[in-house]
Design a protein around this motif. Structure first.
Motif, PDB file in Angstrom:
ATOM      1  N   GLU A   1       0.827  -1.204   0.000  1.00 16.43           N
ATOM      2  CA  GLU A   1       0.000   0.000   0.000  1.00 16.43           C
ATOM      3  C   GLU A   1       0.862   1.256   0.000  1.00 16.43           C
ATOM      4  O   GLU A   1       2.071   1.207   0.240  1.00 16.43           O
ATOM      5  CB  GLU A   1      -0.891   0.019   1.244  1.00 16.43           C
ATOM      6  CG  GLU A   1      -1.938  -1.068   1.314  1.00 16.43           C
ATOM      7  CD  GLU A   1      -2.675  -1.033   2.648  1.00 16.43           C
ATOM      8  OE1 GLU A   1      -3.805  -0.544   2.690  1.00 16.43           O
ATOM      9  OE2 GLU A   1      -2.093  -1.495   3.655  1.00 16.43           O
ATOM     10  N   SER A   2       0.225   2.404  -0.235  1.00 18.58           N
ATOM     11  CA  SER A   2       0.922   3.676  -0.092  1.00 18.58           C
ATOM     12  C   SER A   2       1.423   3.809   1.338  1.00 18.58           C
ATOM     13  O   SER A   2       0.697   3.504   2.290  1.00 18.58           O
ATOM     14  CB  SER A   2      -0.029   4.833  -0.417  1.00 18.58           C
ATOM     15  OG  SER A   2      -0.440   4.788  -1.759  1.00 18.58           O
ATOM     16  N   GLY A   3       2.666   4.254   1.492  1.00 23.49           N
ATOM     17  CA  GLY A   3       3.251   4.378   2.815  1.00 23.49           C
ATOM     18  C   GLY A   3       3.937   3.121   3.300  1.00 23.49           C
ATOM     19  O   GLY A   3       4.477   3.096   4.410  1.00 23.49           O
ATOM     20  N   SER A   4       3.954   2.066   2.477  1.00 27.28           N
ATOM     21  CA  SER A   4       4.571   0.819   2.911  1.00 27.28           C
ATOM     22  C   SER A   4       6.095   0.886   2.870  1.00 27.28           C
ATOM     23  O   SER A   4       6.772   0.091   3.514  1.00 27.28           O
ATOM     24  CB  SER A   4       4.101  -0.346   2.031  1.00 27.28           C
ATOM     25  OG  SER A   4       4.522  -0.158   0.690  1.00 27.28           O
TER      26      SER A   4
ATOM     27  N   VAL B   1       8.372  -1.541  -8.971  1.00 26.89           N
ATOM     28  CA  VAL B   1       7.648  -1.072  -7.787  1.00 26.89           C
ATOM     29  C   VAL B   1       6.223  -0.737  -8.194  1.00 26.89           C
ATOM     30  O   VAL B   1       6.004   0.057  -9.114  1.00 26.89           O
ATOM     31  CB  VAL B   1       8.337   0.171  -7.188  1.00 26.89           C
ATOM     32  CG1 VAL B   1       7.534   0.712  -6.010  1.00 26.89           C
ATOM     33  CG2 VAL B   1       9.757  -0.165  -6.762  1.00 26.89           C
ATOM     34  N   THR B   2       5.234  -1.334  -7.537  1.00 28.15           N
ATOM     35  CA  THR B   2       3.841  -1.085  -7.902  1.00 28.15           C
ATOM     36  C   THR B   2       2.914  -1.512  -6.777  1.00 28.15           C
ATOM     37  O   THR B   2       3.284  -2.311  -5.921  1.00 28.15           O
ATOM     38  CB  THR B   2       3.470  -1.849  -9.187  1.00 28.15           C
ATOM     39  OG1 THR B   2       2.110  -1.583  -9.546  1.00 28.15           O
ATOM     40  CG2 THR B   2       3.642  -3.346  -9.008  1.00 28.15           C
ATOM     41  N   HIS B   3       1.696  -0.939  -6.800  1.00 26.45           N
ATOM     42  CA  HIS B   3       0.663  -1.426  -5.875  1.00 26.45           C
ATOM     43  C   HIS B   3      -0.294  -2.378  -6.585  1.00 26.45           C
ATOM     44  O   HIS B   3      -1.222  -2.914  -5.972  1.00 26.45           O
ATOM     45  CB  HIS B   3      -0.137  -0.247  -5.295  1.00 26.45           C
ATOM     46  CG  HIS B   3      -0.978   0.474  -6.308  1.00 26.45           C
ATOM     47  ND1 HIS B   3      -0.525   1.563  -7.009  1.00 26.45           N
ATOM     48  CD2 HIS B   3      -2.235   0.252  -6.747  1.00 26.45           C
ATOM     49  CE1 HIS B   3      -1.474   1.991  -7.839  1.00 26.45           C
ATOM     50  NE2 HIS B   3      -2.518   1.203  -7.695  1.00 26.45           N
ATOM     51  N   ASP B   4      -0.080  -2.609  -7.885  1.00 24.35           N
ATOM     52  CA  ASP B   4      -0.958  -3.439  -8.701  1.00 24.35           C
ATOM     53  C   ASP B   4      -0.471  -4.887  -8.673  1.00 24.35           C
ATOM     54  O   ASP B   4       0.531  -5.236  -9.293  1.00 24.35           O
ATOM     55  CB  ASP B   4      -0.973  -2.908 -10.135  1.00 24.35           C
ATOM     56  CG  ASP B   4      -2.064  -3.551 -10.991  1.00 24.35           C
ATOM     57  OD1 ASP B   4      -2.402  -4.722 -10.739  1.00 24.35           O
ATOM     58  OD2 ASP B   4      -2.563  -2.874 -11.905  1.00 24.35           O
ATOM     59  N   LEU B   5      -1.194  -5.726  -7.967  1.00 25.38           N
ATOM     60  CA  LEU B   5      -0.793  -7.126  -7.836  1.00 25.38           C
ATOM     61  C   LEU B   5      -0.805  -7.843  -9.180  1.00 25.38           C
ATOM     62  O   LEU B   5      -0.004  -8.754  -9.415  1.00 25.38           O
ATOM     63  CB  LEU B   5      -1.728  -7.843  -6.856  1.00 25.38           C
ATOM     64  CG  LEU B   5      -1.599  -7.425  -5.387  1.00 25.38           C
ATOM     65  CD1 LEU B   5      -2.766  -7.962  -4.594  1.00 25.38           C
ATOM     66  CD2 LEU B   5      -0.298  -7.913  -4.804  1.00 25.38           C
ATOM     67  N   GLY B   6      -1.700  -7.440 -10.096  1.00 23.31           N
ATOM     68  CA  GLY B   6      -1.741  -8.067 -11.403  1.00 23.31           C
ATOM     69  C   GLY B   6      -0.485  -7.813 -12.203  1.00 23.31           C
ATOM     70  O   GLY B   6      -0.001  -8.698 -12.911  1.00 23.31           O
ATOM     71  N   VAL B   7       0.059  -6.613 -12.111  1.00 27.93           N
ATOM     72  CA  VAL B   7       1.307  -6.291 -12.806  1.00 27.93           C
ATOM     73  C   VAL B   7       2.443  -7.158 -12.277  1.00 27.93           C
ATOM     74  O   VAL B   7       3.243  -7.690 -13.044  1.00 27.93           O
ATOM     75  CB  VAL B   7       1.641  -4.791 -12.637  1.00 27.93           C
ATOM     76  CG1 VAL B   7       3.049  -4.483 -13.124  1.00 27.93           C
ATOM     77  CG2 VAL B   7       0.633  -3.944 -13.410  1.00 27.93           C
TER      78      VAL B   7
ATOM     79  N   TYR C   1       5.221  -3.721   4.158  1.00 25.58           N
ATOM     80  CA  TYR C   1       4.193  -3.100   4.991  1.00 25.58           C
ATOM     81  C   TYR C   1       4.879  -2.308   6.093  1.00 25.58           C
ATOM     82  O   TYR C   1       5.742  -2.836   6.802  1.00 25.58           O
ATOM     83  CB  TYR C   1       3.263  -4.152   5.613  1.00 25.58           C
ATOM     84  CG  TYR C   1       2.146  -3.527   6.424  1.00 25.58           C
ATOM     85  CD1 TYR C   1       1.030  -2.998   5.782  1.00 25.58           C
ATOM     86  CD2 TYR C   1       2.208  -3.444   7.808  1.00 25.58           C
ATOM     87  CE1 TYR C   1       0.016  -2.405   6.505  1.00 25.58           C
ATOM     88  CE2 TYR C   1       1.192  -2.857   8.534  1.00 25.58           C
ATOM     89  CZ  TYR C   1       0.095  -2.333   7.888  1.00 25.58           C
ATOM     90  OH  TYR C   1      -0.906  -1.732   8.600  1.00 25.58           O
ATOM     91  N   ALA C   2       4.533  -1.027   6.211  1.00 27.50           N
ATOM     92  CA  ALA C   2       5.021  -0.167   7.292  1.00 27.50           C
ATOM     93  C   ALA C   2       6.535  -0.176   7.401  1.00 27.50           C
ATOM     94  O   ALA C   2       7.095  -0.288   8.494  1.00 27.50           O
ATOM     95  CB  ALA C   2       4.382  -0.575   8.621  1.00 27.50           C
TER      96      ALA C   2
ATOM     97  N   SER D   1      -9.354   5.228  -9.209  1.00 29.83           N
ATOM     98  CA  SER D   1      -8.166   4.892  -9.999  1.00 29.83           C
ATOM     99  C   SER D   1      -6.864   5.232  -9.285  1.00 29.83           C
ATOM    100  O   SER D   1      -5.829   4.622  -9.550  1.00 29.83           O
ATOM    101  CB  SER D   1      -8.207   5.614 -11.349  1.00 29.83           C
ATOM    102  OG  SER D   1      -8.143   7.013 -11.177  1.00 29.83           O
ATOM    103  N   ALA D   2      -6.889   6.216  -8.372  1.00 32.67           N
ATOM    104  CA  ALA D   2      -5.659   6.637  -7.704  1.00 32.67           C
ATOM    105  C   ALA D   2      -5.488   5.978  -6.329  1.00 32.67           C
ATOM    106  O   ALA D   2      -4.582   6.345  -5.587  1.00 32.67           O
ATOM    107  CB  ALA D   2      -5.647   8.163  -7.549  1.00 32.67           C
ATOM    108  N   LEU D   3      -6.344   5.016  -5.988  1.00 31.80           N
ATOM    109  CA  LEU D   3      -6.338   4.438  -4.647  1.00 31.80           C
ATOM    110  C   LEU D   3      -5.672   3.064  -4.622  1.00 31.80           C
ATOM    111  O   LEU D   3      -5.722   2.310  -5.601  1.00 31.80           O
ATOM    112  CB  LEU D   3      -7.776   4.310  -4.122  1.00 31.80           C
ATOM    113  CG  LEU D   3      -8.604   5.599  -4.083  1.00 31.80           C
ATOM    114  CD1 LEU D   3     -10.008   5.290  -3.569  1.00 31.80           C
ATOM    115  CD2 LEU D   3      -7.936   6.650  -3.214  1.00 31.80           C
TER     116      LEU D   3
END
Length: 723
Positions: A60-63, A229-235, A247-248, A571-573
């Motif tokens: 996630e963002s901030g990880s 680096v991505t938050h998209d698990l599919g990528v 995480y954190a 889309s930005a979440l």
């Protein structure tokens, strides 16, 4: 690119087996000094990248995933400092080398592609000068030679007409072309390591697929390693050899890609997978509720004890809250006291209750084509035409913008055809999904429906009244019934206004009730979207992305509309916050009887949300039908190409999925192609497509001379190649 884990090229396999890691992070610590304290962004990160492999970093963002990349490249923000650990590149610790030597290594042997190429490119410099700059700075190459090498690298990254592009500025290029420029800049010195930080986040699925396949091809050509680096698990599932889940500020799980997606062990990894829309869509087309990870990641400026995911975990125990957990195991490592059992299913439904969590109140709430002659599109049996009368009817909608004007002495030289004869209906309580690439006109349709733009022609009929014929007070009164939910809620809010004023503003403009009634309405709105009343005294910058989208949804509900247009609302979440917002939108739809026009480039999200889907291409609807039929039995080649381009989480990820692939850039709307507008990129196009616009069908409408047959859509790629 080779398929992850199983088909590594022999020469790369030998390098990995016999040599040392190309990059190794050992117990890396990075701090960011702020006025309110010090944020411990990375706390003991350990990673290894072997020669020629792709390592995916997800979270996630901030990880801490982007902070890891910036620490490696020495590009930390003001106040940032690597305070401990080692960054070993080619066996040398970059922290112990002289600054000039480190600068050269990072400029020549490493390259980085940033998330937003428009902000990372210099708007005042021509493309050629920016691509050539690393050569001139680090290798002392002359201006003429550097320009020639810039043209060559632009050609190798698939840039059309590179000899002309070098003289353009960034704002003159599309998003996909700007990303290719950023990749060319990173590769011009032939690095051994490429770090790509969210390289496709702002791109639609077809451009995303092109960019990811380009990175795969260049990895093989240059023999380099990639950190993706991505938050998209599919990528990650489709591209990486190994995965590290963060995480954190810590790595909580790492494994070979296939192993991790077949059998995740950490409860955070499991929760991320269950939050994906595709995990809630069953074979019968029914949807389970998305799992929503409660609460927020911890504040890294405060001391933390125990497992950092414990406050949000369904399986938390007292031991988790008090015991420091480190990575254990060999090969597949995880830092979890109660890991997922190997025999457990990978993706469970999200209906099981959440226990032991401490959710933050402000964020959490409980075919084969015809190859001989064109055929008519046969309607697909459906009950989509049954039910109540439409709340919204869009009929032959047209929107043209003058091109080349803008001043007293500048005349318009043509028209941009943004929307060209679009028609669809939305019934009460229904969600109509509108999908397509960037530039297809879907957001323009949304702006026309809510009255932010006036149509050039056509009708927008809301509850029997044509909005395009109204003016002044009548127009304003009717538009109380339809509201817009913006893609970027922060940009849509006045940063100088508190939340109470933001929510009261539409009520004041429409003169709804007195002060007491408005305050009561605002309180009710907060309850509906799951926000604490304490947020009323705060400003937009004090909220997370998910909280801002909740506030934006509350504002769109203030006037009690019957229809909400959501323009890329998630889309930005991150996937976990996306699940919260999508669940909330569906809950409110059931409670209030809302209708949605849901605009997105993400077909998996639209498939989850929509009852019917309209697919747009260059200002026109090319396919409209029930969501299940459009996604599972696409009739238009463009729709099938969009579906094939969507990254998918699979226990058996593939590097390249077979299917229809769209090549090239979207044509200019200033001079759109004649006949079928998709023909210039369609692998099935024939002579008739150039001269005659295709006609739509009935219930499942498809504007194509050669519609795909649902029973053999899987054979489309092979047939298209042979055509």
């Amino acid at each position: 690119m080779s398929a992850p884990n199983d088909s590594t090229p022999p020469e790369v396999a030998r390098d990995r087996a016999g040599g040392q890691p190309l990059l190794e992070l050992r117990d890396l610590h990075t701090d960011i000094a702020l006025r309110r304290g010090t944020v411990h962004a990375l706390d003991g990160v350990g990673l290894t990248v072997l020669p020629g492999e792709t390592l995916g970093i997800v979270g996630e963002s901030g990880s801490g995933k982007t902070m890891t990349a910036l620490s490696i490249m020495g590009l930390l923000p003001p106040g940032g400092e690597v305070t401990g650990g080692q960054i070993l590149f080619e066996g040398r610790d970059l922290r112990s080398l002289p600054r000039d030597q480190v600068r050269r290594i990072r400029g020549v042997r490493m390259g980085m592609v940033f998330q937003d190429p428009l902000t990372s490119l210099n708007p005042t410099m021509r493309i050629g000068a920016q691509v050539a700059e690393p050569l001139r700075v680090h290798e002392g190459v002359g201006r003429a030679a550097a320009r020639e090498r810039a043209i060559e690298i632009l050609r190798r990254v698939g840039m059309p007409r590179p000899d002309r592009i070098v003289d353009n500025y960034p704002h003159e290029l599309s998003g996909g072309m700007r990303q290719r420029v950023a990749i060319a800049m990173a590769l011009v010195c032939s690095p051994r390591l490429l770090i790509a930080d969210e390289p496709t986040t702002a791109l639609d699925v077809t451009t995303q697929r092109q960019i990811l396949e380009l990175i795969d091809d260049l990895r093989e050509e240059f023999g380099m390693a990639v950190v993706l680096v991505t938050h998209d698990l599919g990528v990650i599932a489709g591209r990486a050899d190994r995965v590290a889940v963060m995480y954190a500020g810590r790595v909580v799980e790492t494994a070979a890609t296939g192993e991790l997606f077949r059998s995740p062990r950490h409860r955070y990894t499991e929760a991320l997978m269950e939050a994906l829309p595709e995990s809630a869509i069953r074979d019968e087309g029914e949807h389970a509720r998305l799992y929503s990870i409660p609460g927020l990641p911890p504040d890294l400026s405060r001391p933390l004890t125990g497992c950092r995911f414990a406050p949000r975990c369904r399986y938390v125990t007292d031991e988790c809250r008090s015991t420091e957990v480190t990575l254990t195991g060999t090969g597949h490592q995880h830092a979890c006291l109660h890991p997922v059992a190997v025999a457990d299913p990978v993706l469970r439904t999200a209906a099981e209750p959440v226990t032991g969590s401490t959710a933050t109140p402000a964020e959490a709430v409980p075919v084969a084509p015809s190859t001989t002659a064109p055929v008519a599109a046969a309607p697909v049996a459906s009950d989509a035409d049954a039910g109540p009368a439409p709340i919204l009817s869009v009929r032959d909608l047209v929107k043209n913008y003058p091109a080349g004007g803008g001043g007293l002495l500048r005349r318009a030289t043509g028209e941009v055809s943004a929307v060209a004869g679009v028609s669809f209906e939305v019934r009460p309580g229904e969600t109509f999904g509108l999908v397509g690439e960037s530039g297809c006109g879907k957001s323009t349709v949304g702006r026309l429906v809510v009255g932010l733009e006036r149509p050039s022609a056509g009708q927008i009929v809301l509850d029997g009244t044509d909005l395009s014929t109204l003016a002044g007070r009548d127009r304003r009164r009717m538009h109380r019934q339809v509201q817009l939910m913006f893609q970027d809620s922060y940009a849509a809010m006045n940063p100088r206004m508190r939340v109470d004023a933001i929510l009261a503003e539409p009520l004041e403009i429409q003169q709804v009730g007195d002060g007491a009634a408005r305050r009561a309405r605002i309180t009710s709105l907060l309850d509906q979207v799951g926000l604490s009343r304490r947020v009323l005294e705060r400003y937009p910058h004090e909220f997370s992305g998910g909280q801002l989208q909740r506030i934006g949804l509350a504002r769109s509900l203030a006037l009690q509309p019957r229809l909400i247009v959501g323009d890329e609302p998630v889309s930005a979440l991150d996937v976990s916050i996306q699940a919260q917002v999508l669940n909330l939108m569906q809950d409110l739809q059931s409670e209030l009887g809302l209708a949605y026009v849901f605009i997105s480039h993400d077909l998996s999200v639209v498939d989850y949300m929509a009852d019917r889907i309209g697919v747009m291409y260059l200002g026109k609807l090319v396919e409209v039908g029930p969501a299940r039929e459009v996604v599972r039995a696409a009739r238009h080649p463009y729709t099938q190409a969009l579906i094939d381009a969507v990254p998918s989480v699979s226990p058996e990820p593939q590097a390249r999925r077979e299917g229809l692939t769209i090549r090239g850039e979207l044509p200019s709307a200033l001079n759109p192609p004649t006949g079928c507008r998709f023909r210039t990129r369609c692998p099935l196009a024939a002579e008739i497509c150039e001269t005659e616009p295709p006609l739509a069908g009935d219930v499942h409408q498809v504007a194509c001379h050669f519609p795909l047959r649902p029973e053999s859509a899987a054979a489309t790629a092979g047939a298209g190649a042979a055509r």
